[in-house]
Write a protein that holds these residues in place. Sequence first.
Motif, short mmCIF file in Angstrom:
data_model
loop_
_atom_site.label_atom_id
_atom_site.label_comp_id
_atom_site.label_asym_id
_atom_site.label_seq_id
_atom_site.Cartn_x
_atom_site.Cartn_y
_atom_site.Cartn_z
N LEU A 2 -0.58 37.64 -8.26
CA LEU A 2 -0.30 37.26 -10.12
C LEU A 2 1.52 36.79 -10.50
CD1 LEU A 2 -2.31 40.39 -11.72
CD2 LEU A 2 -2.97 37.39 -11.85
N ALA A 3 2.11 36.71 -9.09
CA ALA A 3 3.36 35.98 -9.59
C ALA A 3 3.40 34.53 -9.79
CB ALA A 3 4.58 36.77 -8.50
N VAL A 4 4.19 34.36 -10.31
CA VAL A 4 4.85 32.44 -10.48
C VAL A 4 6.04 31.85 -9.42
CG1 VAL A 4 5.46 30.59 -11.88
CG2 VAL A 4 4.03 33.08 -12.90
N LEU A 5 5.78 31.46 -8.31
CA LEU A 5 6.59 30.53 -7.45
C LEU A 5 6.21 29.43 -7.03
CD1 LEU A 5 4.65 33.69 -5.95
CD2 LEU A 5 7.44 33.44 -5.34
N THR A 6 6.52 28.93 -8.14
CA THR A 6 6.73 27.16 -8.22
C THR A 6 7.90 26.56 -7.80
OG1 THR A 6 7.32 26.75 -10.80
CG2 THR A 6 5.07 26.97 -10.42
N LYS A 7 7.36 26.23 -6.82
CA LYS A 7 8.54 25.09 -6.80
C LYS A 7 9.28 25.61 -5.65
CE LYS A 7 8.69 21.44 -10.31
NZ LYS A 7 10.04 21.14 -11.40
N VAL A 8 9.02 26.62 -4.75
CA VAL A 8 9.83 27.12 -3.90
C VAL A 8 9.17 26.90 -2.94
CG1 VAL A 8 10.32 29.93 -2.78
CG2 VAL A 8 9.53 29.21 -5.52
N SER A 9 10.71 26.72 -1.63
CA SER A 9 10.40 26.58 -0.39
C SER A 9 10.32 27.53 0.54
CB SER A 9 11.85 25.81 0.07
OG SER A 9 11.45 25.01 1.17
N PHE A 10 8.83 28.20 0.99
CA PHE A 10 9.29 28.82 2.31
C PHE A 10 9.19 28.18 3.74
CE2 PHE A 10 6.30 30.16 -1.31
CZ PHE A 10 7.34 32.00 -1.69
N ARG A 11 9.70 27.32 4.03
CA ARG A 11 9.45 26.49 4.39
C ARG A 11 9.81 26.36 5.95
NH1 ARG A 11 11.87 19.60 5.82
NH2 ARG A 11 10.64 19.63 8.12
N LYS A 12 9.04 26.80 7.27
CA LYS A 12 9.60 27.49 8.32
C LYS A 12 10.14 28.90 8.57
CE LYS A 12 11.67 23.21 10.72
NZ LYS A 12 12.90 22.79 11.36
N MET A 13 9.08 29.48 7.15
CA MET A 13 9.61 30.97 7.08
C MET A 13 8.35 32.11 8.05
SD MET A 13 11.15 31.53 3.53
CE MET A 13 10.85 33.32 3.61
N THR A 14 8.60 33.34 8.30
CA THR A 14 7.51 33.88 9.14
C THR A 14 7.19 34.62 7.12
OG1 THR A 14 7.91 33.59 10.92
CG2 THR A 14 6.95 35.56 10.73
N LEU A 15 6.16 34.98 7.53
CA LEU A 15 5.31 35.84 6.24
C LEU A 15 4.89 36.93 6.50
CD1 LEU A 15 4.73 32.79 3.90
CD2 LEU A 15 6.86 33.67 3.52
N LYS A 16 5.25 38.18 6.48
CA LYS A 16 4.91 39.16 7.05
C LYS A 16 4.18 39.70 5.63
CE LYS A 16 8.21 39.62 10.91
NZ LYS A 16 8.56 39.79 11.73
N HIS A 17 3.21 40.23 5.87
CA HIS A 17 2.52 41.11 4.84
C HIS A 17 2.53 40.97 3.49
CE1 HIS A 17 1.21 43.45 8.73
NE2 HIS A 17 3.02 43.65 9.15
N VAL A 18 2.16 39.81 3.09
CA VAL A 18 2.92 39.04 2.17
C VAL A 18 1.56 39.27 0.82
CG1 VAL A 18 4.07 37.80 0.32
CG2 VAL A 18 4.64 38.41 2.87
N ASP A 19 1.22 39.79 -0.29
CA ASP A 19 0.04 39.11 -1.05
C ASP A 19 0.82 38.03 -2.09
OD1 ASP A 19 -2.39 39.44 -2.56
OD2 ASP A 19 -2.07 41.73 -2.09
N PHE A 20 0.00 36.89 -1.72
CA PHE A 20 -0.50 36.33 -2.81
C PHE A 20 -1.29 36.08 -3.89
CE2 PHE A 20 2.90 34.26 0.65
CZ PHE A 20 3.58 34.76 -0.13
N SER A 21 -2.05 36.79 -3.69
CA SER A 21 -3.37 36.82 -4.10
C SER A 21 -3.11 35.99 -6.22
CB SER A 21 -4.01 37.97 -4.42
OG SER A 21 -3.44 38.80 -4.64
#
Length: 221
Positions: free
Chosen positions: A130-149
């Motif tokens: 339920l977060a707001v993450l508009t226009k955030v760059s995750f480019r080339k990141m390794t995302l581990k155990h992150v819940d963006f639901s």
Amino acid sequence: MTAFVARTLTRADIEHVDGPATLTECTLDGIDLSDLDLSGWVFERCTFPGASFSGAVLEGAIFKTCRASGARFLGTDLQEAEIEGGDFSNTDLRGATLSSARISRAKMTGADLSDVRAVAFELEDVLLSLAVLTKVSFRKMTLKHVDFSEADMTSCDFRDAVFEDCSLRNARLEACGFEGADLRGADLGGVTLTDARRFKGAVISKGQAADLLGQLGLRVV
């Protein structure tokens, strides 16, 4: 380094400190620390719900197991800062700088991170539903155990990102870029076949492809 333990602090107390300090189990509920230079400060098991750090410099600061629901970090400099554990639900980090910062084992449900400047930052075991993450760059990141639901991730850049045990279930993904992303470790529940075009250029698993094609009554064998 100055140290405070189990104290209720005011802005005046903070302003009188010369250089970085360590705060342990201190209470800063609702405090206004906007525009202060708190570089290198350490906050351990502190509470500051509703506090304001807007415009402050928190470069290299460390937050360990703090309770900060509803705190404001608008335009805050959090370069190389670390948030480890704790509750940062409904915090406002719009326009903050998170370059080389690390967030781990934290609850950030409903937080607003839109337009943050974040180069080479790390996310691991973070609840961002339920977060707001508009226009955030995750480019080339390794995302581990992150819940963006159910998060609003409109116009995010996920190019060449790797998802490991993450969730994008029912997230808003309009205008996102996924070219080169590895989505095999992401829960794509709620994504329909018509939405799948947003993942153009990404890698998905056979199981994920089967789920999408199943909407057409097709089976992958």
